[in-house]
Design a protein around this motif. Structure first.
Motif, PDB file in Angstrom:
ATOM      1  N   THR A 132       0.823  -1.211   0.000  1.00 30.94           N
ATOM      2  CA  THR A 132       0.000   0.000   0.000  1.00 30.94           C
ATOM      3  C   THR A 132       0.855   1.258   0.000  1.00 30.94           C
ATOM      4  O   THR A 132       0.405   2.313  -0.433  1.00 30.94           O
ATOM      5  N   GLU A 133       2.058   1.135   0.518  1.00 31.23           N
ATOM      6  CA  GLU A 133       3.029   2.224   0.452  1.00 31.23           C
ATOM      7  C   GLU A 133       4.424   1.609   0.441  1.00 31.23           C
ATOM      8  O   GLU A 133       4.617   0.447   0.830  1.00 31.23           O
ATOM      9  N   ASP A 134       5.396   2.363  -0.023  1.00 32.73           N
ATOM     10  CA  ASP A 134       6.731   1.809  -0.247  1.00 32.73           C
ATOM     11  C   ASP A 134       7.334   1.203   1.014  1.00 32.73           C
ATOM     12  O   ASP A 134       7.192   1.743   2.123  1.00 32.73           O
ATOM     13  N   ARG A 135       8.001   0.081   0.838  1.00 31.43           N
ATOM     14  CA  ARG A 135       8.748  -0.605   1.895  1.00 31.43           C
ATOM     15  C   ARG A 135       9.900  -1.354   1.224  1.00 31.43           C
ATOM     16  O   ARG A 135       9.913  -1.496  -0.018  1.00 31.43           O
ATOM     17  N   PRO A 136      10.880  -1.845   1.986  1.00 34.95           N
ATOM     18  CA  PRO A 136      11.969  -2.607   1.360  1.00 34.95           C
ATOM     19  C   PRO A 136      11.429  -3.876   0.697  1.00 34.95           C
ATOM     20  O   PRO A 136      10.894  -4.765   1.364  1.00 34.95           O
ATOM     21  N   LEU A 137      11.547  -3.951  -0.614  1.00 37.71           N
ATOM     22  CA  LEU A 137      10.931  -5.057  -1.350  1.00 37.71           C
ATOM     23  C   LEU A 137      11.821  -6.290  -1.465  1.00 37.71           C
ATOM     24  O   LEU A 137      11.321  -7.376  -1.780  1.00 37.71           O
ATOM     25  N   TYR A 138      13.125  -6.133  -1.209  1.00 40.53           N
ATOM     26  CA  TYR A 138      13.990  -7.300  -1.364  1.00 40.53           C
ATOM     27  C   TYR A 138      13.602  -8.398  -0.392  1.00 40.53           C
ATOM     28  O   TYR A 138      13.728  -9.598  -0.688  1.00 40.53           O
TER      29      TYR A 138
END
Length: 509
Positions: free
Chosen positions: A475-481
């Protein structure tokens, strides 16, 4: 603990995986023991009679015209190992080292190499007691087989080199002592029998083939999820299309995807929204199917190789002959593993294109980069960058190793296979493919959420649920790795295949 009985003729891909990854123990069959003892007697007779047989009463390679006396035979075999252990690079993973030892045991158990029973039993004890030689990855030409890495495998057997035991790396002598395995003294023919042949390239490639067979299933799952995230047209999967071009992999892929998508409320038929989809959706059966056919071809070649004699000379007890030939040459595996790498690379190639269609708002009709409030949020923008990078790297890695050859041993060995390089490249490609498929699955699940999940297929719904159990909707940016790592782990440990088959039956074949 499960046990694999070694006959020299019946080893399977599943048994290799069991020994390499699940630490199954191994044991020689009675018939294999008899064959080993018989072939050893023939070698002893050659030495006693002073017969001229390559590698037994002569030197090696360019030195094949140098006679070796009976008294010098033990020193010859030891010198062969210590001078050939010149590998380079990082060590192979433990699972591959176990595979190398297993394939060498199985090869010698056929009774055409003349190794002593005690020598073969030493390798069996190393597997069962988990003494793993440290074997550098690089340095093999793939003919006369995997000489350099196999020499490193042998060093601890004679009290040299280094090995891992009990989670620690130590001298080979210490590892053998702690495990209670006596070191051995090699005698006539044994050094050559231990390091000639293709066990290294075949061990690497066999594990890649096994993983590839699972990745093609994951590819079909990933594509099916992308179909749903993009309201894909299932008319392109109609069996009538594929029966008039009846490549098995193509027909299988279309059938599997239709079953995965059965009961889905997210797919469409021709003309409902658009007339046809882009190639990365519409041509999935043709692309995935071609890779499946290629991987199954390689599987057949590996199954032949793992139960073959790749030594030189080959001892034929029935005629009491030692005949020099070229079974050590890795060309059958080199071509196969180059083909394997190419087939795997294409799975990531088309996967990245489906991913790009998901994140591109002009193609998907979804919010840009699969996130609301774009601008402040970048969403999955750079996921596609990373996937594109891996796909591009695969294109470089897919360049065939088998088309290269550099003469060696003063031009006596003037054509080599580079098969071990081909196998190692295929492994790297496979790992990149797995990562790209994890990215596609993660993005497809996000696309389904943004599209509005109206009900997924009988095969895709449990996969979606498994992903959402460990990766939340963005829903909002977060660390995607971290999310990608979790998705990749679901692929690597077969979770996605298992949940699919538990809910939808055995439809991935």
């Amino acid at each position: 603990m499960k046990k694999v009985i070694i006959t020299g003729n019946t080893l399977t891909l599943e048994e290799i995986v069991g020994v390499c990854r699940n630490y199954y123990e191994v044991e020689l069959s009675d018939s294999a023991v008899d064959k080993v003892l018989l072939s050893r007697k023939i070698v002893d007779d050659f030495v006693e009679n002073g017969d001229v047989v390559y590698g037994i009463t002569t030197g090696f390679g360019k030195f094949s015209d140098v006679s070796i006396s009976k008294d010098e035979s033990k020193l010859l075999q030891k010198n062969l190992i210590v001078t050939h252990a010149v590998g380079a690079g990082k060590p192979f993973d433990t699972e591959i080292v176990r595979g190398i030892i297993l394939l060498r045991i199985n090869n010698l158990a056929k009774g055409y190499s003349g190794a002593k029973l005690e020598t073969i039993q030493t390798m069996i004890d190393m597997l069962n007691k988990k003494v793993h030689p440290v074997v550098p990855q690089k340095g093999s030409l793939g003919a006369s087989g995997d000489l350099a890495p196999l020499a490193h495998m042998v060093l601890p057997m004679i009290g040299l080199g280094i090995a891992e035991y009990g989670g620690e790396v130590m001298s080979g002598e210490e590892a053998m002592k702690k495990a209670g395995i006596p070191v051995i003294e090699l005698t006539s023919k044994e050094g050559l029998a231990l390091i000639n042949g293709t066990p290294v390239m075949t061990a690497v490639g066999a594990l890649v083939v096994y993983d590839a067979l699972n990745l093609v299933k994951i590819s079909d799952i990933a594509a099916s999820l992308s179909f749903e995230a993009q309201n894909g047209i299932v008319s392109a999967l109609d069996h009538k299309i594929h029966e008039v071009r009846p490549h098995k992999g193509q027909m299988d892929t279309a059938r599997i995807m239709l079953q995965l998508l059965s009961e889905s409320k997210m797919t469409t038929k021709q003309g409902e929204i658009r007339v046809q989809d882009a190639y990365s959706l519409r041509c999935t059966p043709q692309v995935h199917g071609a890779s499946k056919d290629a991987i199954n071809y390689v599987k057949e070649k590996v199954e032949i190789e793992i139960n073959s004699v790749t030594d030189n000379p080959i001892i034929f007890p029935e005629t009491k002959e030692g005949i020099s030939g070229g079974n050590f040459h890795g060309q059958p595996m080199a071509l196969s593993f180059d083909f394997l790498g190419i087939a795997l690379a294409e799975l990531a190639d088309i996967s990245e294109r489906r991913l790009e269609r998901l994140v591109n708002p002009s193609l998907s009709g979804l919010p840009a980069f699969l996130v609301e409030h774009g601008g402040i949020n970048s969403g999955f923008m750079i996921v596609q960058y990373s996937a594109a990078s891996l796909v591009s790297e695969n294109k470089i890695l897919a360049h065939p190793a088998s088309v290269d050859s550099i003469p060696s041993s003063a031009n006596q060995e003037d054509h080599v296979s580079m098969g071990t390089i081909a196998a190692r490249k295929a492994k790297e490609i496979m790992e990149n493919v797995r990562r790209v498929l994890a990215m596609e699955i993660m993005c497809a699940c996000q696309g389904i959420d943004l599209r509005g999940n109206k009900g997924l297929g009988i095969g895709t719904a449990p996969v979606y649920d498994a992903v959402r159990n460990c990766v939340l909707t963005l829903t909002e940016d977060r660390p995607l790795y971290e999310d990608i790592n979790k998705c990749e782990k679901l692929i690597e440990d077969d979770t996605l295949i298992k949940v699919c088959e538990e809910k939808a039956g055995n439809i991935l074949f």
